[in-house]
Scaffold this motif. Structure first.
Motif, short mmCIF file in Angstrom:
data_model
loop_
_atom_site.label_atom_id
_atom_site.label_comp_id
_atom_site.label_asym_id
_atom_site.label_seq_id
_atom_site.Cartn_x
_atom_site.Cartn_y
_atom_site.Cartn_z
N THR A 196 -5.11 2.15 -8.80
CA THR A 196 -4.30 1.79 -7.63
C THR A 196 -5.18 1.63 -6.40
O THR A 196 -5.11 0.62 -5.69
CB THR A 196 -3.23 2.88 -7.36
N LEU A 197 -6.02 2.62 -6.15
CA LEU A 197 -6.86 2.55 -4.95
C LEU A 197 -7.89 1.42 -5.07
O LEU A 197 -8.23 0.77 -4.09
CB LEU A 197 -7.55 3.89 -4.70
N GLY A 198 -8.35 1.22 -6.29
CA GLY A 198 -9.32 0.14 -6.52
C GLY A 198 -8.73 -1.21 -6.16
O GLY A 198 -9.41 -2.07 -5.57
N LYS A 199 -7.45 -1.38 -6.47
CA LYS A 199 -6.78 -2.64 -6.14
C LYS A 199 -6.75 -2.85 -4.62
O LYS A 199 -6.94 -3.95 -4.13
CB LYS A 199 -5.33 -2.60 -6.66
N ILE B 68 0.86 -1.19 0.00
CA ILE B 68 0.00 0.00 0.00
C ILE B 68 0.89 1.24 0.00
O ILE B 68 1.72 1.42 0.90
CB ILE B 68 -0.91 0.03 1.26
N LEU B 69 0.74 2.07 -1.02
CA LEU B 69 1.56 3.29 -1.11
C LEU B 69 1.01 4.37 -0.19
O LEU B 69 -0.17 4.34 0.18
CB LEU B 69 1.53 3.81 -2.56
N THR B 70 1.87 5.32 0.16
CA THR B 70 1.39 6.47 0.92
C THR B 70 0.67 7.41 -0.05
O THR B 70 0.80 7.26 -1.28
CB THR B 70 2.56 7.25 1.56
N ALA B 71 0.00 8.41 0.50
CA ALA B 71 -0.71 9.37 -0.36
C ALA B 71 0.27 10.05 -1.32
O ALA B 71 -0.01 10.18 -2.52
CB ALA B 71 -1.43 10.40 0.51
N ASP B 72 1.43 10.45 -0.80
CA ASP B 72 2.41 11.11 -1.66
C ASP B 72 2.92 10.19 -2.77
O ASP B 72 3.12 10.61 -3.90
CB ASP B 72 3.61 11.62 -0.83
N GLU B 73 3.11 8.94 -2.41
CA GLU B 73 3.58 7.99 -3.43
C GLU B 73 2.53 7.75 -4.51
O GLU B 73 2.85 7.62 -5.69
CB GLU B 73 3.97 6.66 -2.76
N VAL B 74 1.27 7.70 -4.10
CA VAL B 74 0.19 7.52 -5.09
C VAL B 74 0.20 8.71 -6.05
O VAL B 74 0.14 8.55 -7.27
CB VAL B 74 -1.19 7.41 -4.39
N LEU B 75 0.34 9.91 -5.48
CA LEU B 75 0.33 11.12 -6.32
C LEU B 75 1.56 11.16 -7.24
O LEU B 75 1.44 11.48 -8.42
CB LEU B 75 0.28 12.37 -5.44
N ASP B 76 2.71 10.81 -6.69
CA ASP B 76 3.94 10.79 -7.51
C ASP B 76 3.76 9.87 -8.70
O ASP B 76 4.11 10.21 -9.83
CB ASP B 76 5.12 10.25 -6.69
N LYS B 77 3.25 8.69 -8.41
CA LYS B 77 3.07 7.69 -9.46
C LYS B 77 2.12 8.23 -10.54
O LYS B 77 2.38 8.11 -11.74
CB LYS B 77 2.50 6.42 -8.81
N ALA B 78 1.03 8.87 -10.07
CA ALA B 78 0.02 9.36 -11.01
C ALA B 78 0.57 10.50 -11.86
O ALA B 78 0.43 10.51 -13.09
CB ALA B 78 -1.21 9.83 -10.22
#
Ligand SMILES: Nc1nc2c(ncn2[C@@H]2O[C@H](COP(=O)(O)OP(=O)(O)OP(=O)(O)O)[C@@H](O)[C@H]2O)c(=O)[nH]1
Ligand SMILES: [Mg+2]
Length: 324
Positions: A53-56, A7-17
């Motif tokens: 990502t969040l859906g997963k 599970i990524l952190t919020a910042d990591e999710v945003l970076d990836k996106a």
């Protein structure tokens, strides 16, 4: 037991996106159209990354109602089922919100008349998406911790007979589990060494048995038990085909014989329908004159006889009949 992705952190999710979005490029017939298409594509790819990502994450967590009662209660005791549900709900909300913001922004960009307007819409969309994802930072962290805990859950095969070793802290449960099975739980001179349930196996006459080590139980009512003790109770309640209750009459464990006997009688009340063998450990220190089976988990004396006795107790169980 359950496969849950990192599970990524919020910042990591945003970076990836946004990293993915930065690669989006489109060529239109005019500069305005090129900018329009490129920005639509940026927002779409950022949103797709976040939504998928969040859906997963939401999908990977099992619906607690569908789990076996043991794992469902273990999740509740270890993680808190309501908090987990709420966190997953918030993550799902974030998914929906990001999808909506990106749809709206794409709609506005599609109608924008200038490059400046397009840039402004894109920037505003990025800002809103960032703030929505950051809002679920704590929930992502909670779910990430939950994942780490779930990954440590023991894998128990409920079709194989299960012997649960229970008793007060420090009486030698883990030492015994290590001696009779493949399980290698930590043994130490102080109480509460074992905090989680662990599983070992052994074979007798070509039949496999699982042995479960549990955290020590104090002599107190269920409602006062802590999460560690409740894990032991869950193993007794949902998994045990036979129980071995270990007593340390030498009291070197730090608990009096009277306390241990009282604990035993309350477990007998609670789990009376499960075959139970009560054994006295540490005979190398003190051998009482009771007629209970005695052993030393350290020297090995009496251990094999105990296993014979437990296996005899299991002989009539339906599960064992199916294994024959
Ligand atoms: N002398 C002697 N010591 C023993 C025997 N069995 C266990 N011990 C000691 O008792 C202590 C506790 O053993 P553990 O196996 O960790 O006890 P436990 O019941 O698993 O303890 P918790 O996990 O804390 O509940 C250790 O120092 C062991 O070496 C035994 O048969 N004889
Ligand atoms: Mg232990």
């Amino acid at each position: 037991m359950l496969r849950i992705p990192t599970i990524l952190t919020a910042d990591e999710v945003l970076d990836k996106a946004f990293k993915k979005a930065s690669k989006a490029e489109h060529k239109g017939p005019t500069r305005l159209e090129t900018v329009r298409e490129t920005n639509i594509s940026k927002i779409r790819s950022a949103s797709d990354v976040i939504v998928s990502t969040l859906g997963k994450y939401v999908k990977a967590f099992p619906s607690i109602e569908r789990l076996s009662p043991f794992y469902a209660e273990l999740i509740d005791v270890t993680i808190g089922k309501d908090k987990l549900k709420k966190s997953l709900g918030a993550i799902d909300w974030c998914r929906g919100s990001v999808a909506r913001v990106s749809r709206e922004a794409i709609g506005s960009i599609a109608k924008a008349r200038s490059i400046d307007d397009i840039d402004n819409f894109r920037r505003a969309a990025y800002g809103r998406i960032s703030s929505i994802v950051k809002q679920i930072g704590n929930e992502l962290e909670f779910v990430s911790n939950a994942r780490d805990k779930i990954r440590k859950f023991p894998t128990v095969d409920i079709s194989v007979p299960i012997i649960v070793i229970a008793g007060a802290p420090n009486v030698g449960k883990s030492q015994l589990v290590g001696r009779i099975s493949t399980g290698k739980p930590r043994v130490a001179v102080y109480p509460f060494t074992t905090q989680e349930i662990s599983v070992g196996v052994f074979e007798r006459k070509r039949i496999r048995y699982q042995v479960i080590d549990t955290p020590g139980l104090l002599d107190r009512p269920l409602e006062e038990r802590n999460a560690m003790e409740l894990r032991a109770i869950l193993a007794l309640k949902h998994l045990a085909d036979a129980i071995v209750f270990v007593i340390d009459p030498s009291e070197t464990c730090g608990y009096t014989l009277a306390q241990q006997e009282h604990l035993l009688s309350s477990l007998k009340d609670e789990f009376g329908s499960t075959p139970m063998v009560v054994t006295e450990n540490k005979v190398d220190v003190l051998r009482s004159d009771s007629d209970r089976p005695k052993l030393s988990a350290v020297s090995g004396e009496g251990v094999s006889e105990l296993v014979d006795e437990v296996v005899r107790n299991l002989a009539d169980s339906r599960k064992l009949q199916q294994c024959l």
